[in-house]
Design a protein around this motif. Structure first.
Motif, mmCIF file in Angstrom:
data_model
loop_
_atom_site.group_PDB
_atom_site.id
_atom_site.type_symbol
_atom_site.label_atom_id
_atom_site.label_comp_id
_atom_site.label_asym_id
_atom_site.label_seq_id
_atom_site.Cartn_x
_atom_site.Cartn_y
_atom_site.Cartn_z
ATOM 1 N N ALA B 117 0.728 -1.164 -0.080
ATOM 2 C CA ALA B 117 -0.040 -0.101 0.063
ATOM 3 C C ALA B 117 0.996 1.356 -0.158
ATOM 4 O O ALA B 117 0.439 2.149 -0.555
ATOM 5 C CB ALA B 117 -0.731 0.182 1.071
ATOM 6 N N LEU B 118 2.029 1.309 0.908
ATOM 7 C CA LEU B 118 2.844 2.364 0.867
ATOM 8 C C LEU B 118 3.717 2.728 -0.374
ATOM 9 O O LEU B 118 4.046 3.528 -0.598
ATOM 10 C CB LEU B 118 3.894 2.253 2.197
ATOM 11 C CG LEU B 118 4.362 3.337 2.766
ATOM 12 C CD1 LEU B 118 3.336 4.373 3.297
ATOM 13 C CD2 LEU B 118 5.189 2.915 3.844
ATOM 14 N N ASP B 119 4.060 1.449 -1.052
ATOM 15 C CA ASP B 119 4.975 1.458 -2.224
ATOM 16 C C ASP B 119 4.632 0.546 -3.363
ATOM 17 O O ASP B 119 4.960 -0.566 -3.270
ATOM 18 C CB ASP B 119 6.382 1.371 -2.120
ATOM 19 C CG ASP B 119 7.213 1.325 -3.052
ATOM 20 O OD1 ASP B 119 6.770 1.683 -4.106
ATOM 21 O OD2 ASP B 119 8.398 0.924 -2.922
ATOM 22 N N PRO B 120 3.269 0.841 -4.178
ATOM 23 C CA PRO B 120 2.688 -0.200 -5.255
ATOM 24 C C PRO B 120 3.967 -0.404 -6.209
ATOM 25 O O PRO B 120 3.667 -1.473 -6.802
ATOM 26 C CB PRO B 120 1.680 0.890 -5.962
ATOM 27 C CG PRO B 120 1.417 2.005 -4.947
ATOM 28 C CD PRO B 120 2.651 2.255 -4.332
ATOM 29 N N SER B 121 4.868 0.290 -6.223
ATOM 30 C CA SER B 121 6.073 -0.292 -7.588
ATOM 31 C C SER B 121 6.569 -1.484 -6.975
ATOM 32 O O SER B 121 7.409 -2.244 -7.770
ATOM 33 C CB SER B 121 7.046 0.700 -7.312
ATOM 34 O OG SER B 121 8.095 0.653 -6.082
ATOM 35 N N GLY B 122 6.457 -1.773 -5.679
ATOM 36 C CA GLY B 122 7.192 -3.168 -5.077
ATOM 37 C C GLY B 122 8.545 -3.008 -4.589
ATOM 38 O O GLY B 122 9.076 -4.079 -4.076
ATOM 39 N N SER B 123 9.170 -2.028 -4.541
ATOM 40 C CA SER B 123 10.701 -2.030 -4.469
ATOM 41 C C SER B 123 10.708 -1.954 -2.772
ATOM 42 O O SER B 123 11.692 -2.395 -2.391
ATOM 43 C CB SER B 123 11.241 -0.772 -5.044
ATOM 44 O OG SER B 123 10.557 0.299 -5.222
ATOM 45 N N MET B 124 9.758 -1.461 -2.015
ATOM 46 C CA MET B 124 9.762 -1.644 -0.735
ATOM 47 C C MET B 124 9.683 -2.897 -0.302
ATOM 48 O O MET B 124 10.701 -3.532 0.627
ATOM 49 C CB MET B 124 8.771 -0.743 0.058
ATOM 50 C CG MET B 124 8.882 -0.685 1.514
ATOM 51 S SD MET B 124 7.321 0.449 2.044
ATOM 52 C CE MET B 124 7.240 -0.088 3.879
ATOM 53 N N ALA B 125 8.788 -3.793 -0.790
ATOM 54 C CA ALA B 125 8.894 -5.030 -0.265
ATOM 55 C C ALA B 125 10.127 -5.991 -0.783
ATOM 56 O O ALA B 125 10.269 -6.670 0.189
ATOM 57 C CB ALA B 125 7.769 -5.823 -1.083
ATOM 58 N N GLN B 126 10.649 -5.474 -1.853
ATOM 59 C CA GLN B 126 11.946 -6.359 -2.026
ATOM 60 C C GLN B 126 13.017 -5.932 -1.258
ATOM 61 O O GLN B 126 13.773 -6.956 -0.716
ATOM 62 C CB GLN B 126 12.291 -5.677 -3.655
ATOM 63 C CG GLN B 126 11.733 -6.517 -4.636
ATOM 64 C CD GLN B 126 12.467 -5.729 -6.006
ATOM 65 O OE1 GLN B 126 13.474 -5.352 -6.078
ATOM 66 N NE2 GLN B 126 11.868 -6.448 -7.186
ATOM 67 N N ALA B 127 13.082 -4.610 -0.741
ATOM 68 C CA ALA B 127 14.198 -4.242 -0.099
ATOM 69 C C ALA B 127 13.870 -4.799 1.348
ATOM 70 O O ALA B 127 14.849 -5.268 2.087
ATOM 71 C CB ALA B 127 14.078 -2.754 0.303
ATOM 72 N N MET B 128 12.792 -5.259 1.867
ATOM 73 C CA MET B 128 12.263 -5.756 3.002
ATOM 74 C C MET B 128 12.784 -7.373 3.177
ATOM 75 O O MET B 128 13.585 -7.904 3.861
ATOM 76 C CB MET B 128 10.960 -5.764 3.324
ATOM 77 C CG MET B 128 10.413 -4.355 3.862
ATOM 78 S SD MET B 128 8.737 -4.104 3.870
ATOM 79 C CE MET B 128 8.301 -5.331 4.977
ATOM 80 N N ASP B 129 12.497 -7.995 1.791
ATOM 81 C CA ASP B 129 12.989 -9.544 1.581
ATOM 82 C C ASP B 129 14.654 -9.467 1.797
ATOM 83 O O ASP B 129 14.844 -10.400 2.233
ATOM 84 C CB ASP B 129 12.320 -9.838 0.133
ATOM 85 C CG ASP B 129 10.823 -10.116 0.449
ATOM 86 O OD1 ASP B 129 10.178 -10.012 1.413
ATOM 87 O OD2 ASP B 129 10.195 -10.219 -0.709
ATOM 88 N N ARG B 130 14.978 -8.637 1.025
ATOM 89 C CA ARG B 130 16.573 -8.723 1.105
ATOM 90 C C ARG B 130 17.197 -8.342 2.185
ATOM 91 O O ARG B 130 18.387 -8.198 2.593
ATOM 92 C CB ARG B 130 17.153 -8.124 -0.199
ATOM 93 C CG ARG B 130 16.557 -8.576 -1.521
ATOM 94 C CD ARG B 130 17.133 -7.848 -2.518
ATOM 95 N NE ARG B 130 16.603 -8.234 -4.001
ATOM 96 C CZ ARG B 130 16.581 -7.521 -4.932
ATOM 97 N NH1 ARG B 130 16.933 -6.282 -4.881
ATOM 98 N NH2 ARG B 130 15.931 -7.924 -6.202
ATOM 99 N N ARG B 131 16.433 -7.743 3.261
ATOM 100 C CA ARG B 131 16.764 -7.105 4.348
ATOM 101 C C ARG B 131 18.194 -6.243 4.359
ATOM 102 O O ARG B 131 19.243 -6.236 4.799
ATOM 103 C CB ARG B 131 17.432 -8.193 5.388
ATOM 104 C CG ARG B 131 16.208 -9.295 5.706
ATOM 105 C CD ARG B 131 16.577 -10.107 6.869
ATOM 106 N NE ARG B 131 15.541 -10.748 7.509
ATOM 107 C CZ ARG B 131 14.929 -10.235 8.684
ATOM 108 N NH1 ARG B 131 15.449 -9.230 9.219
ATOM 109 N NH2 ARG B 131 13.769 -10.762 9.072
ATOM 110 N N VAL B 132 17.993 -5.413 3.200
ATOM 111 C CA VAL B 132 19.123 -4.458 2.699
ATOM 112 C C VAL B 132 19.598 -3.596 3.878
ATOM 113 O O VAL B 132 20.548 -2.962 3.819
ATOM 114 C CB VAL B 132 18.661 -3.552 1.390
ATOM 115 C CG1 VAL B 132 18.414 -4.549 0.349
ATOM 116 C CG2 VAL B 132 17.405 -2.533 1.670
#
Lengths: 166, 183
Positions: B117-132
Motif C-alpha cells: 500500500a505504501l509503495d505500489p512499485s514493489g521496491s519496498m517489499a523487495q528491500a524488506m525481503d533482502r533485508r538491505v
C-alpha cells in the motif's frame, strides 16, 4: 557483610548452581573476562529488561570472549522459568542456599529486602576485579559500562604485553 | 591494575548526523533521540506522547528515531524495523506511524500488505525481503548499547540518557530544561 571488592582485588571464589543438575565455579573461568551481574529478583520489570538486554548484547560480549553470569537469590527452577520466559541463554546462578552468601561476599546483598543489589563486576582473566558499578534498584545500568570496561581491559592488556595477541 | 578508573555511562556516543531520521524542525535547539522497538508495547505507549511533545514544543525539539529491536523477546521487531527503513524516500515517518498504530498487525502478511500500500512499485517489499537495511539496524542497535540504552524505549535529551518516566509532563520538563541550558 563484606565490602564491595575494589579494582585489583581478587574476586571472591564461589561455586553456584546454574541448573538443577549443574553448577559453575568461578575459578574454572580463569583466562576469560567474566561479567557478574547481581540483580534483585527474577521476573521483576527492571531485572527482566536488564537480562533481556544482556542476551541481545551477547554477540558483543562474545567478541571479548567474556562470560556473562546473572546472579540472584532465586532458586534454580525459578531461574529456569525466568530464562524460558525471556529467551535467556546465558547462565543464571542461584545464590539460594545459604541465601545470598555470594552476594554478601561481593558486598552486594540488601539485608532489608533479602535480595542481591544491582551490582555489576567485570573480572579480568586472572580473576581480579577490574571494574564495578552499583546501580539503584530501579535503574537498569545497561551494557555500556561493561563494554567500556572490557575495552579498557583489552587496551591495558595490549599495553602491558606489546606484540601480544590481545 | 589497582587504579580504579571511572567510566561515564548513559551518554549518547553516536552523534546525530544527516543519516538519521529526524522529525520536527531540523534546526530545533533540543534533540530527543529515541531508541525504540516497533513491537515493544512500551514504545507503542510512548508514541502518542512523543507526537504530542513535538506538537506542544514545536520549534523547540526535534525527534531522532533509531532502531533497537529486541528480537529475542519480539519476533516481529526486526522485520518491522526493515519495514520502516525500506520505506520509499521521504516516507520513513509514514511507515513509522503505521507500525506504531498497528502493533497488533506486525506479522509477515500484514507487513507485506502495508508495504504494498505504501509503495505500489514493489521496491519496498523487495528491500524488506533482502533485508538491505540489516547493517544500519545493527549499527543503530550497537550504538545504542554503547550509549547505555537499557530497554525500550530509551530517550536521550541532548545526548544524556533520560532516566525518568516518559509521561508528557516529564518529557516536556526535560526538553525545557535542556533548552535553557543550550541557551
Amino acid at each position: 557483610m563484606a565490602e564491595l571488592p575494589r579494582s585489583g582485588d581478587p574476586a571472591p571464589e564461589f561455586t553456584l548452581p546454574s541448573a538443577p543438575e549443574a553448577s559453575i565455579t568461578l575459578g574454572d573461568l580463569r583466562g576469560r573476562p567474566v561479567v557478574l551481574a547481581f540483580y534483585p529478583a527474577d521476573f521483576s520489570p527492571v531485572c527482566s529488561d536488564q537480562m533481556a538486554l544482556y542476551q541481545a548484547v551477547k554477540p558483543e560480549f562474545d567478541r571479548y570472549d567474556a562470560v556473562v553470569l546473572g546472579i540472584s537469590v532465586d532458586g534454580v527452577w525459578c531461574h529456569r522459568a525466568f530464562a524460558d520466559s525471556r529467551n535467556l541463554r546465558f547462565p543464571l546462578l542461584s545464590d539460594f542456599e545459604p541465601k545470598g552468601e555470594v552476594a554478601r561476599a561481593y558486598g552486594s546483598f540488601d539485608a532489608i529486602t533479602g535480595e542481591a543489589l544491582r551490582t555489576l563486576f567485570v573480572l579480568d582473566r586472572d580473576g581480579k576485579v577490574f571494574w564495578s558499578e552499583v546501580s539503584p534498584p530501579g535503574v537498569n545500568p545497561g551494557a555500556d559500562g561493561i563494554l567500556a570496561a572490557l575495552d579498557a581491559m583489552a587496551a591495558a592488556t595490549a599495553g602491558a604485553a606489546p606484540g601480544g595477541s590481545a | 591494575m589497582t587504579t580504579p578508573f571511572h567510566i561515564e555511562t548513559g551518554r549518547l556516543t553516536v552523534p546525530v548526523t544527516a543519516e538519521d531520521h529526524v522529525r520536527g524542525d531540523a534546526g530545533a535547539p533540543v534533540t530527543l533521540v529515541e531508541y525504540g522497538d516497533y513491537q515493544c508495547p512500551y514504545c507503542g505507549a510512548a508514541y502518542p506522547i512523543v507526537e504530542e511533545l513535538l506538537r506542544v514544543r514545536s520549534g523547540r525539539v526535534r525527534l531522532v528515531f533509531r532502531n533497537f529491536p529486541l528480537t529475542d523477546v519480539h519476533p516481529h521487531a526486526a522485520a518491522a524495523a526493515e519495514f520502516a527503513e525500506s520505506a520509499p524516500a521521504g516516507r520513513f515517518w509514514d511507515a513509522h506511524d503505521w507500525l506504531f498504530t498497528h502493533q497488533d498487525r506486525l506479522d509477515p502478511d500484514s507487513l507485506a500488505a502495508a508495504a504494498a500500500a505504501l509503495d505500489p512499485s514493489g521496491s519496498m517489499a523487495q528491500a524488506m525481503d533482502r533485508r538491505v537495511h540489516a547493517d544500519r539496524i545493527r549499527h543503530d542497535f550497537l550504538g545504542g548499547v554503547r550509549s547505555g540504552v537499557n530497554g525500550t524505549p530509551t530517550f536521550f535529551v541532548d545526548g544524556r540518557r533520560h532516566d525518568d518516566d516518559y509521561a508528557l509532563a516529564t518529557l516536556t520538563a526535560a526538553v525545557d530544561a535542556a533548552a535553557r541550558t543550550s541557551g
